[in-house]
Motif scaffolding. Structure first.
Motif, short mmCIF file in Angstrom:
data_model
loop_
_atom_site.label_atom_id
_atom_site.label_comp_id
_atom_site.label_asym_id
_atom_site.label_seq_id
_atom_site.Cartn_x
_atom_site.Cartn_y
_atom_site.Cartn_z
N LEU A 11 -14.56 -0.84 2.00
CA LEU A 11 -13.78 0.28 1.96
C LEU A 11 -14.53 1.62 2.61
O LEU A 11 -15.48 1.93 1.90
CB LEU A 11 -13.09 0.74 0.52
N VAL B 129 -7.63 -0.13 -8.03
CA VAL B 129 -6.84 -0.08 -6.80
C VAL B 129 -7.73 0.80 -5.72
O VAL B 129 -8.22 1.90 -6.07
CB VAL B 129 -5.63 1.04 -7.11
N PRO B 130 -7.90 0.24 -4.62
CA PRO B 130 -8.73 0.88 -3.55
C PRO B 130 -8.19 2.30 -3.17
O PRO B 130 -6.89 2.40 -2.82
CB PRO B 130 -8.81 0.06 -2.27
N ALA C 226 0.80 -1.21 -0.06
CA ALA C 226 -0.17 0.06 0.05
C ALA C 226 0.85 1.20 -0.05
O ALA C 226 1.96 1.20 0.24
CB ALA C 226 -0.86 -0.04 1.15
N PRO D 202 -2.89 -0.08 -3.30
CA PRO D 202 -4.26 0.32 -2.78
C PRO D 202 -3.47 1.61 -2.16
O PRO D 202 -2.18 1.87 -1.67
CB PRO D 202 -4.53 -0.49 -1.82
N LEU E 134 -8.33 -3.79 3.14
CA LEU E 134 -7.50 -4.39 2.38
C LEU E 134 -7.61 -6.07 2.67
O LEU E 134 -7.23 -6.82 1.75
CB LEU E 134 -5.99 -3.92 2.63
N SER F 231 -14.07 6.35 0.76
CA SER F 231 -13.60 6.25 -0.43
C SER F 231 -13.32 7.64 -1.05
O SER F 231 -13.98 8.73 -1.00
CB SER F 231 -14.74 5.49 -1.48
#
Ligand code: NAD
Length: 351
Positions: free
Chosen positions: A302, A115-116, A66, A89, A296, A305
């Protein structure tokens, strides 16, 4: 599974992140990036086992899970591109950008890369915020209007504070009001429909652009908020009040991190609400990181966001337009700027 983080930006805020990551057994730092040698040296002394670099290229070179962006909001293009290219992420400090269209591009970029992208809206995670929902539900009914005042004489020259707000456009709105506007959307579970704002800079201001904001904000569930946010008040002592007037009483928050009380309509006095002990800026960041890690690991959705964040950033854009044109701005007017996909519903927006 340990989440290996690359920390980008090693300034004031990163000091908190380094401590918060150190205290989270699920996380570690493997890379640290900052063009400032002094910042890298300081970080290296605190985290010697991580690779330190001035260059974003290490994002593609070291094994990581990350990226945490703790950089100023202006000029994150290359950082976002590098993280998305590496499919890592992203946890980004607020505001995601100092321009809504650019933020929307980042959100699209992350979505296209799969990708978060989470934005660190730490005030959502405070006990005082979560407890307010219960007061509405159990004690005083639903809010119909509110008054939000944040009063501060922010000495932007202090060594421990970042310096870029001294010269950026609309520093109060982008750097501070973004928290407040986001909290309003979150706590009122509503989206803004109209903003009438005036930004201004008093004669004694040390900021190049407007450090103070007054606004009247209407939400789509009818809630109306009187807002005053000051980075250059006339007094060095800070003040904070968020009062919610509800169908059966009021909720009062007397500090941005706590001091919660309520009164039912006929009560002569406020009743204080006990909150767990907390350390300002620490426990809220701990909760942000825990939420990011849970997402994750697939244990939770999530939160905060990037896409949800766009709605809070649009409030800043509406406030600037309102102040510039001297009129109330309907938020729907901003929809003439094409949105990237559909907005997230408030119910799924946060913690
Ligand atoms: N959530 C909160 O409560 C909170 C509190 C403080 C700051 N912040 C946010 O954290 C972010 C950072 O703020 P700060 O106070 O640490 O600022 P800062 O100026 O103290 O630190 C920023 C660091 O980023 C570095 N940097 C600049 N460009 C870079 C680049 N391209 N690549 C890598 N590093 C780069 C700078 O050299 C500096 O060391 C901002 O978005 C700010 O709004 C959030």
């Amino acid at each position: 599974m340990t989440i290996r983080i690359i920390l980008v930006g090693l300034g004031a805020r990163a000091q908190f992140w380094m401590r918060v990551i150190r205290d989270n057994p699920d996380c570690t730092i493997v890379g640290m990036i900052d063009p400032s040698e002094a910042a890298r040296e300081r970080a290296k002394a605190q985290w010697p086992e991580a690779v330190a670099s001035a260059d974003l290229s290490i994002i593609a070179q070291i094994e990581a899970d990350a990226v945490l962006l703790s950089t100023p909001p202006g000029g994150r293009e290359a950082q976002m591109e590098a993280a998305c290219r590496a499919k890592l992420p992203i946890l980004a400090e607020k505001p995601l950008a100092d321009d809504v269209a650019l933020a929307a591009r980042y959100v699209a970029m992350a979505e296209e890369a799969g990708v978060p992208l989470m934005v660190g809206l730490n005030f959502r995670f405070l006990d005082v915020t979560q407890r307010t929902f219960r007061l509405f539900a159990e004690d005083v009914g639903q809010p119909e209007f509110g008054r939000f005042t944040y009063e501060r004489w922010r000495d932007g020259r202090l060594a421990r504070l970042n310096k870029y707000p001294l010269t950026m456009d609309q520093p109060m709105l982008w750097e501070q009001s973004i928290h407040h506007f986001d909290l309003m959307r979150y706590v009122y579970r509503a989206e803004p429909v109209e903003i009438y704002a005036k930004t201004f800079n008093p004669s004694w201001s040390m900021y190049a652009d407007d450090a103070n904001v007054s606004a009247l904000i209407t939400f789509d569930n009818g809630v109306i908020v009187n807002y005053q946010g000051l980075w250059q008040s006339g007094w060095q002592e800070p003040g904070f009040t968020w009062r919610h007037d509800c169908t059966g009483g009021v909720v009062m928050q007397g500090d941005q991190f706590g001091q919660l009380s309520f009164a039912r309509h006929g009560d002569a006095q406020l009743t204080p609400v006990g909150l767990p002990p907390y350390e300002q800026w620490y426990h809220d960041a701990v909760a942000v990181l825990a939420a990011f890690v849970a997402a994750l690991k697939g244990e939770a959705e999530l939160k905060c966001s990037g896409r949800d964040h766009l709605s809070s950033l649009r409030m800043i854009e509406a406030a600037i337009l309102s102040s510039t044109e001297g009129r109330a701005v309907r938020c729907a007017e901003l929809d003439t700027v094409p949105r990237v996909g559909a907005a997230q519903t408030p119910a799924s927006a946060g913690s």
